[in-house]
Design a protein around this motif. Structure first.
Motif, PDB file in Angstrom:
ATOM      1  N   GLY A  25      -6.157   7.294  -5.237  1.00  0.00           N
ATOM      2  CA  GLY A  25      -5.037   6.699  -4.491  1.00  0.00           C
ATOM      3  C   GLY A  25      -4.053   5.960  -5.382  1.00  0.00           C
ATOM      4  O   GLY A  25      -2.935   5.673  -4.965  1.00  0.00           O
ATOM      5  N   TYR A  26      -4.476   5.613  -6.600  1.00  0.00           N
ATOM      6  CA  TYR A  26      -3.537   4.997  -7.543  1.00  0.00           C
ATOM      7  C   TYR A  26      -2.655   6.075  -8.167  1.00  0.00           C
ATOM      8  O   TYR A  26      -2.856   7.268  -7.938  1.00  0.00           O
ATOM      9  CB  TYR A  26      -4.299   4.254  -8.646  1.00  0.00           C
ATOM     10  CG  TYR A  26      -4.881   2.937  -8.189  1.00  0.00           C
ATOM     11  CD1 TYR A  26      -4.151   1.760  -8.284  1.00  0.00           C
ATOM     12  CD2 TYR A  26      -6.164   2.881  -7.645  1.00  0.00           C
ATOM     13  CE1 TYR A  26      -4.677   0.549  -7.865  1.00  0.00           C
ATOM     14  CE2 TYR A  26      -6.704   1.677  -7.217  1.00  0.00           C
ATOM     15  CZ  TYR A  26      -5.953   0.515  -7.332  1.00  0.00           C
ATOM     16  OH  TYR A  26      -6.469  -0.669  -6.905  1.00  0.00           O
ATOM     17  N   HIS A  27      -1.709   5.638  -8.987  1.00  0.00           N
ATOM     18  CA  HIS A  27      -0.808   6.563  -9.659  1.00  0.00           C
ATOM     19  C   HIS A  27      -0.909   6.365 -11.164  1.00  0.00           C
ATOM     20  O   HIS A  27      -1.006   5.221 -11.626  1.00  0.00           O
ATOM     21  CB  HIS A  27       0.636   6.318  -9.202  1.00  0.00           C
ATOM     22  CG  HIS A  27       0.837   6.601  -7.746  1.00  0.00           C
ATOM     23  ND1 HIS A  27       0.384   5.753  -6.770  1.00  0.00           N
ATOM     24  CD2 HIS A  27       1.407   7.658  -7.110  1.00  0.00           C
ATOM     25  CE1 HIS A  27       0.674   6.260  -5.590  1.00  0.00           C
ATOM     26  NE2 HIS A  27       1.286   7.422  -5.759  1.00  0.00           N
ATOM     27  N   LEU A  29       0.601   6.069 -14.737  1.00  0.00           N
ATOM     28  CA  LEU A  29       1.893   5.537 -15.186  1.00  0.00           C
ATOM     29  C   LEU A  29       2.060   5.679 -16.691  1.00  0.00           C
ATOM     30  O   LEU A  29       1.076   5.849 -17.432  1.00  0.00           O
ATOM     31  CB  LEU A  29       1.987   4.035 -14.838  1.00  0.00           C
ATOM     32  CG  LEU A  29       1.681   3.623 -13.398  1.00  0.00           C
ATOM     33  CD1 LEU A  29       1.737   2.104 -13.267  1.00  0.00           C
ATOM     34  CD2 LEU A  29       2.660   4.274 -12.428  1.00  0.00           C
ATOM     35  N   GLY A 146      -6.617  -6.364 -10.583  1.00  0.00           N
ATOM     36  CA  GLY A 146      -5.355  -5.659 -10.303  1.00  0.00           C
ATOM     37  C   GLY A 146      -4.882  -4.879 -11.514  1.00  0.00           C
ATOM     38  O   GLY A 146      -5.207  -5.222 -12.653  1.00  0.00           O
ATOM     39  N   SER A 147      -4.088  -3.838 -11.247  1.00  0.00           N
ATOM     40  CA  SER A 147      -3.670  -2.929 -12.321  1.00  0.00           C
ATOM     41  C   SER A 147      -2.835  -3.627 -13.396  1.00  0.00           C
ATOM     42  O   SER A 147      -2.871  -3.230 -14.562  1.00  0.00           O
ATOM     43  CB  SER A 147      -2.838  -1.788 -11.730  1.00  0.00           C
ATOM     44  OG  SER A 147      -3.546  -1.156 -10.704  1.00  0.00           O
ATOM     45  N   ARG A 163      -3.637   3.540 -14.587  1.00  0.00           N
ATOM     46  CA  ARG A 163      -2.964   2.879 -13.456  1.00  0.00           C
ATOM     47  C   ARG A 163      -2.256   1.615 -13.918  1.00  0.00           C
ATOM     48  O   ARG A 163      -1.739   0.844 -13.112  1.00  0.00           O
ATOM     49  CB  ARG A 163      -3.942   2.612 -12.311  1.00  0.00           C
ATOM     50  CG  ARG A 163      -5.048   1.641 -12.624  1.00  0.00           C
ATOM     51  CD  ARG A 163      -5.991   1.478 -11.421  1.00  0.00           C
ATOM     52  NE  ARG A 163      -7.205   0.787 -11.809  1.00  0.00           N
ATOM     53  CZ  ARG A 163      -7.379  -0.525 -11.708  1.00  0.00           C
ATOM     54  NH1 ARG A 163      -6.423  -1.297 -11.227  1.00  0.00           N
ATOM     55  NH2 ARG A 163      -8.513  -1.076 -12.092  1.00  0.00           N
ATOM     56  N   THR A 196       4.252  -3.591  -3.170  1.00  0.00           N
ATOM     57  CA  THR A 196       4.014  -2.502  -4.135  1.00  0.00           C
ATOM     58  C   THR A 196       3.390  -1.281  -3.457  1.00  0.00           C
ATOM     59  O   THR A 196       3.858  -0.154  -3.675  1.00  0.00           O
ATOM     60  CB  THR A 196       3.136  -3.004  -5.304  1.00  0.00           C
ATOM     61  OG1 THR A 196       3.811  -4.115  -5.896  1.00  0.00           O
ATOM     62  CG2 THR A 196       2.915  -1.942  -6.351  1.00  0.00           C
ATOM     63  N   PRO A 197       2.336  -1.444  -2.622  1.00  0.00           N
ATOM     64  CA  PRO A 197       1.787  -0.251  -1.954  1.00  0.00           C
ATOM     65  C   PRO A 197       2.845   0.477  -1.131  1.00  0.00           C
ATOM     66  O   PRO A 197       2.877   1.710  -1.119  1.00  0.00           O
ATOM     67  CB  PRO A 197       0.674  -0.815  -1.055  1.00  0.00           C
ATOM     68  CG  PRO A 197       0.304  -2.120  -1.673  1.00  0.00           C
ATOM     69  CD  PRO A 197       1.539  -2.655  -2.328  1.00  0.00           C
ATOM     70  N   PHE A 200       4.978   2.557  -3.487  1.00  0.00           N
ATOM     71  CA  PHE A 200       4.258   3.760  -3.942  1.00  0.00           C
ATOM     72  C   PHE A 200       4.131   4.785  -2.803  1.00  0.00           C
ATOM     73  O   PHE A 200       4.209   5.987  -3.038  1.00  0.00           O
ATOM     74  CB  PHE A 200       2.866   3.400  -4.496  1.00  0.00           C
ATOM     75  CG  PHE A 200       2.883   3.025  -5.962  1.00  0.00           C
ATOM     76  CD1 PHE A 200       3.071   3.987  -6.952  1.00  0.00           C
ATOM     77  CD2 PHE A 200       2.722   1.713  -6.367  1.00  0.00           C
ATOM     78  CE1 PHE A 200       3.089   3.656  -8.302  1.00  0.00           C
ATOM     79  CE2 PHE A 200       2.736   1.367  -7.716  1.00  0.00           C
ATOM     80  CZ  PHE A 200       2.916   2.338  -8.690  1.00  0.00           C
TER      81      PHE A 200
HETATM   82  O1  C5P Z   1      -3.833  -2.678  -8.708  1.00  0.00           O
HETATM   83  P1  C5P Z   1      -3.116  -3.439  -7.655  1.00  0.00           P
HETATM   84  O2  C5P Z   1      -4.053  -4.020  -6.624  1.00  0.00           O
HETATM   85  O3  C5P Z   1      -2.175  -4.472  -8.180  1.00  0.00           O
HETATM   86  O4  C5P Z   1      -2.199  -2.391  -6.919  1.00  0.00           O
HETATM   87  C1  C5P Z   1      -1.615  -2.660  -5.672  1.00  0.00           C
HETATM   88  C2  C5P Z   1      -1.315  -1.345  -4.988  1.00  0.00           C
HETATM   89  O5  C5P Z   1      -0.259  -0.679  -5.653  1.00  0.00           O
HETATM   90  C3  C5P Z   1      -2.455  -0.354  -4.951  1.00  0.00           C
HETATM   91  O6  C5P Z   1      -3.270  -0.566  -3.843  1.00  0.00           O
HETATM   92  C4  C5P Z   1      -1.725   0.954  -4.871  1.00  0.00           C
HETATM   93  O7  C5P Z   1      -1.291   1.178  -3.542  1.00  0.00           O
HETATM   94  C5  C5P Z   1      -0.487   0.708  -5.690  1.00  0.00           C
HETATM   95  N1  C5P Z   1      -0.609   1.149  -7.092  1.00  0.00           N
HETATM   96  C6  C5P Z   1      -0.610   2.504  -7.365  1.00  0.00           C
HETATM   97  N2  C5P Z   1      -0.687   2.932  -8.657  1.00  0.00           N
HETATM   98  C7  C5P Z   1      -0.754   2.050  -9.664  1.00  0.00           C
HETATM   99  C8  C5P Z   1      -0.746   0.671  -9.411  1.00  0.00           C
HETATM  100  C9  C5P Z   1      -0.672   0.257  -8.094  1.00  0.00           C
HETATM  101  O8  C5P Z   1      -0.543   3.324  -6.447  1.00  0.00           O
HETATM  102  N3  C5P Z   1      -0.798   2.490 -10.925  1.00  0.00           N
END
Ligand code: C5P
Length: 332
Positions: A25-27, A29, A146-147, A163, A196-197, A200
């Motif tokens: 579900g993450y992306h 980068l 967190g990312s 991520r 942020t979600p 995305f």
């Molecule tokens: O990692 P973090 O909890 O900060 O990310 C918040 C949200 O941002 C994730 O739940 C996801 O929806 C999105 N996200 C993503 N890809 C990433 C970082 C964050 O999709 N590389």
């Protein structure tokens, strides 16, 4: 055990390429991130036995304390610190902490203030308890929080991949001429917090740049910095960097008022304007910090006299910042 104070810097993404969605579900980068001297201030002190962790904040409203990453960072740090704590002959578990957070970084702004607070909280908690954890363990805790959190453990410009948690420190601008100033950054954050979600999700739904421009610009900047980039070369690249954020169309899909706002900023500053992270902070690069300060003052006047209107209930946050980077080695 004494009061421990940490500064939690903001970051700006000079580039942000979204390479694709992952099964989790993450992306994935590819992003060049730089820390700024705009910072929250976190102070932490241990509490007596049987107390619970507390958080009080002032400045920008970070939302409910119970959701705050500072308290989650304390809990995560305590889980890993309890082993070394007991091994040192101290009973029970590391004591509760009282935290005070001065929020100077706008919230949900693409500046990673909350993530930076979490990294600062992790470091401050371990210092308050007198517990050492090795770098790998700190990194694991940060990545769980967190990312963007691991970036703030490194303390300088970095290439972020995966991520966002896979980091390669990147050499910062070399400066062959002492008379050259270091670039300054103008930050303008309209009062329209973006999730942020949600941004995305808009990217997933197709709000994307048609070309792979951000990916190329990001890889190119990483290469140039690795090879040693002169201080003034960054501002020359500003137009390319400003368009090298793959989340910009998605941020606009979530908040369409960013389109006229960015246009107004371009007109008033005469500069290329970028968006940091998932927005809505806009940035512009200046050859020196004093030039960024002058631009911030000019925009502040423009808000007051009505030449700049911004979306949101409040006036935009406007500031000049310096990029935090180790002093580069001078090649003779
Ligand atoms: O990692 P973090 O909890 O900060 O990310 C918040 C949200 O941002 C994730 O739940 C996801 O929806 C999105 N996200 C993503 N890809 C990433 C970082 C964050 O999709 N590389």
């Amino acid at each position: 055990m004494d009061l421990v104070v940490r500064l939690a810097p903001a970051k700006v993404n000079l580039t942000l390429a979204v390479l694709g969605m992952r099964p989790d579900g993450y992306h994935d980068l590819h992003s060049i991130m730089v820390p700024l001297d705009l910072a929250d201030r976190l102070s932490v002190s241990p509490l007596p036995p049987r107390a619970v962790d507390t958080l009080h904040s002032d400045g920008f409203d970070p939302g409910r304390a119970s959701d705050n990453l500072v308290l989650r960072a304390f809990a995560a740090a305590r889980r890993r610190a309890v082993g070394p704590w007991r091994a040192a002959g101290r009973g029970g578990e590391p004591p509760a902490l009282a935290a005070r957070l001065e929020k100077r970084i706008p919230v949900a702004a693409g500046l990673a203030g909350g993530s930076s607070d979490a990294a600062a909280a992790l470091d401050a908690a371990l210092a308050a308890w007198g517990v050492e954890l090795d770098h790998q363990v700190r990194h694991e805790i940060a990545a769980e929080l967190g990312s963007d959190v691991p970036f703030f453990l490194a303390g300088g410009p970095a290439l972020a991949e995966g991520r966002g948690e896979r980091l390669t420190p990147i050499p910062w601008l070399r400066d062959d001429d002492e008379r050259h100033d270091r670039p300054g950054v103008l930050l303008v954050t309209p009062a329209v917090p973006l999730s942020t979600p949600a941004v995305f999700r808009a990217w997933d739904a197709g709000a994307r740049n048609p070309a792979a421009g951000a990916r190329h610009a990001s890889a190119h900047l990483a290469d140039e910095l690795r090879r040693g980039m002169a201080s003034d070369a960054l501002t020359v690249r500003a137009a390319i960097l400003a368009s090298a954020n793959d989340l910009a169309p998605a941020a606009i899909a979530v908040e369409p008022a960013l389109v006229p706002f960015k246009r107004a900023l371009m007109r008033l500053t005469g500069r290329s304007i970028g968006i940091s992270g998932s927005g809505p902070t806009h940035w512009a690069l200046y050859a020196s910090y004093p030039e960024a300060v002058a631009a911030a003052e000019e925009l502040t006047s423009a808000v007051i006299d009505g030449r700049l209107t911004a979306p949101g209930q409040y006036p935009p946050f406007i500031a000049a910042a310096r990029i935090l980077a180790p002093v580069p080695r001078r090649d003779s």
